[in-house]
Design a protein around this motif. Structure first.
Motif, PDB file in Angstrom:
ATOM      1  N   MET A   1       0.827  -1.193   0.000  1.00 39.59           N
ATOM      2  CA  MET A   1       0.000   0.000   0.000  1.00 39.59           C
ATOM      3  C   MET A   1       0.873   1.260   0.000  1.00 39.59           C
ATOM      4  SD  MET A   1      -3.457   0.660   1.468  1.00 39.59           S
ATOM      5  CE  MET A   1      -4.169   2.103   2.128  1.00 39.59           C
ATOM      6  N   GLU A   2       1.905   1.272   0.819  1.00 37.78           N
ATOM      7  CA  GLU A   2       2.809   2.422   0.859  1.00 37.78           C
ATOM      8  C   GLU A   2       3.504   2.629  -0.479  1.00 37.78           C
ATOM      9  OE1 GLU A   2       3.589   4.884   3.116  1.00 37.78           O
ATOM     10  OE2 GLU A   2       1.892   4.154   4.264  1.00 37.78           O
ATOM     11  N   ILE A   3       3.821   1.536  -1.159  1.00 35.77           N
ATOM     12  CA  ILE A   3       4.496   1.648  -2.447  1.00 35.77           C
ATOM     13  C   ILE A   3       3.562   2.309  -3.462  1.00 35.77           C
ATOM     14  CG2 ILE A   3       5.451   0.334  -4.379  1.00 35.77           C
ATOM     15  CD1 ILE A   3       6.557  -1.640  -2.298  1.00 35.77           C
ATOM     16  N   LYS A   4       2.291   1.950  -3.449  1.00 34.43           N
ATOM     17  CA  LYS A   4       1.327   2.575  -4.360  1.00 34.43           C
ATOM     18  C   LYS A   4       1.202   4.060  -4.049  1.00 34.43           C
ATOM     19  CE  LYS A   4      -1.551  -1.432  -5.327  1.00 34.43           C
ATOM     20  NZ  LYS A   4      -2.877  -2.023  -5.200  1.00 34.43           N
ATOM     21  N   LYS A   5       1.146   4.392  -2.766  1.00 36.22           N
ATOM     22  CA  LYS A   5       1.057   5.788  -2.339  1.00 36.22           C
ATOM     23  C   LYS A   5       2.296   6.553  -2.805  1.00 36.22           C
ATOM     24  CE  LYS A   5       0.848   8.483   1.933  1.00 36.22           C
ATOM     25  NZ  LYS A   5       0.811   8.384   3.392  1.00 36.22           N
ATOM     26  N   TYR A   6       3.456   5.956  -2.637  1.00 41.76           N
ATOM     27  CA  TYR A   6       4.716   6.569  -3.047  1.00 41.76           C
ATOM     28  C   TYR A   6       4.734   6.822  -4.555  1.00 41.76           C
ATOM     29  CZ  TYR A   6       9.743   6.970  -3.915  1.00 41.76           C
ATOM     30  OH  TYR A   6      10.974   7.389  -4.333  1.00 41.76           O
ATOM     31  N   ARG A   7       4.333   5.832  -5.330  1.00 31.90           N
ATOM     32  CA  ARG A   7       4.302   5.985  -6.788  1.00 31.90           C
ATOM     33  C   ARG A   7       3.310   7.053  -7.227  1.00 31.90           C
ATOM     34  NH1 ARG A   7       4.551  -0.383  -8.039  1.00 31.90           N
ATOM     35  NH2 ARG A   7       6.807  -0.624  -7.910  1.00 31.90           N
ATOM     36  N   ARG A   8       2.158   7.084  -6.585  1.00 27.62           N
ATOM     37  CA  ARG A   8       1.137   8.091  -6.920  1.00 27.62           C
ATOM     38  C   ARG A   8       1.669   9.494  -6.619  1.00 27.62           C
ATOM     39  NH1 ARG A   8      -2.469  10.364  -3.689  1.00 27.62           N
ATOM     40  NH2 ARG A   8      -2.121   8.789  -2.110  1.00 27.62           N
ATOM     41  N   LEU A   9       2.350   9.647  -5.499  1.00 25.62           N
ATOM     42  CA  LEU A   9       2.931  10.946  -5.151  1.00 25.62           C
ATOM     43  C   LEU A   9       3.996  11.354  -6.160  1.00 25.62           C
ATOM     44  CD1 LEU A   9       3.253  10.585  -1.276  1.00 25.62           C
ATOM     45  CD2 LEU A   9       1.747  12.155  -2.510  1.00 25.62           C
ATOM     46  N   GLN A  10       4.805  10.402  -6.595  1.00 25.45           N
ATOM     47  CA  GLN A  10       5.836  10.694  -7.596  1.00 25.45           C
ATOM     48  C   GLN A  10       5.186  11.162  -8.904  1.00 25.45           C
ATOM     49  OE1 GLN A  10       8.816  11.184  -6.981  1.00 25.45           O
ATOM     50  NE2 GLN A  10       9.984   9.436  -6.316  1.00 25.45           N
ATOM     51  N   GLU A  11       4.094  10.504  -9.301  1.00 25.49           N
ATOM     52  CA  GLU A  11       3.390  10.886 -10.521  1.00 25.49           C
ATOM     53  C   GLU A  11       2.795  12.293 -10.393  1.00 25.49           C
ATOM     54  OE1 GLU A  11       0.528   7.790 -11.138  1.00 25.49           O
ATOM     55  OE2 GLU A  11       2.059   6.336 -11.710  1.00 25.49           O
TER      56      GLU A  11
ATOM     57  N   ARG B   1      10.125  -0.231   7.248  1.00 28.49           N
ATOM     58  CA  ARG B   1       9.469  -1.540   7.085  1.00 28.49           C
ATOM     59  C   ARG B   1      10.439  -2.562   6.483  1.00 28.49           C
ATOM     60  NH1 ARG B   1       3.392   0.009   5.087  1.00 28.49           N
ATOM     61  NH2 ARG B   1       2.769   0.947   7.046  1.00 28.49           N
ATOM     62  N   ARG B   2      11.227  -2.134   5.509  1.00 28.76           N
ATOM     63  CA  ARG B   2      12.174  -3.030   4.852  1.00 28.76           C
ATOM     64  C   ARG B   2      13.261  -3.470   5.861  1.00 28.76           C
ATOM     65  NH1 ARG B   2      14.763   0.047   0.775  1.00 28.76           N
ATOM     66  NH2 ARG B   2      12.695   0.728   0.256  1.00 28.76           N
TER      67      ARG B   2
END
Length: 64
Positions: free
Chosen positions: A1-11, A59-60
């Motif tokens: 979920m965080e990865i999707k949020k991160y990608r959306r913010l980058q876009e 998290r990682r």
């Protein structure tokens, strides 16, 4: 979920940066106000990206 949020913010950041570049060609007074608001939005998104990066990093690291 965080990865999707991160990608959306980058876009979003990319799109706002493109819009800012287009407006800076020949800005009028109204464009200047909008550019100021746009720069604030970009700064806000960059802060959220940094926060998301930290969350993903924690998290990682915690999964090791």
């Amino acid at each position: 979920m965080e990865i999707k949020k991160y990608r959306r913010l980058q876009e979003q950041r990319f799109e706002l940066l493109q819009l800012r570049d287009e407006l800076q060609i020949k800005p009028d007074a109204e464009d200047m106000k909008f550019l100021q608001s746009l720069n604030e939005s970009i700064a806000n998104i960059e802060q959220r990206i940094a926060s998301a990066k930290r969350t993903l990093s924690i998290r990682r690291t915690g999964k090791r």
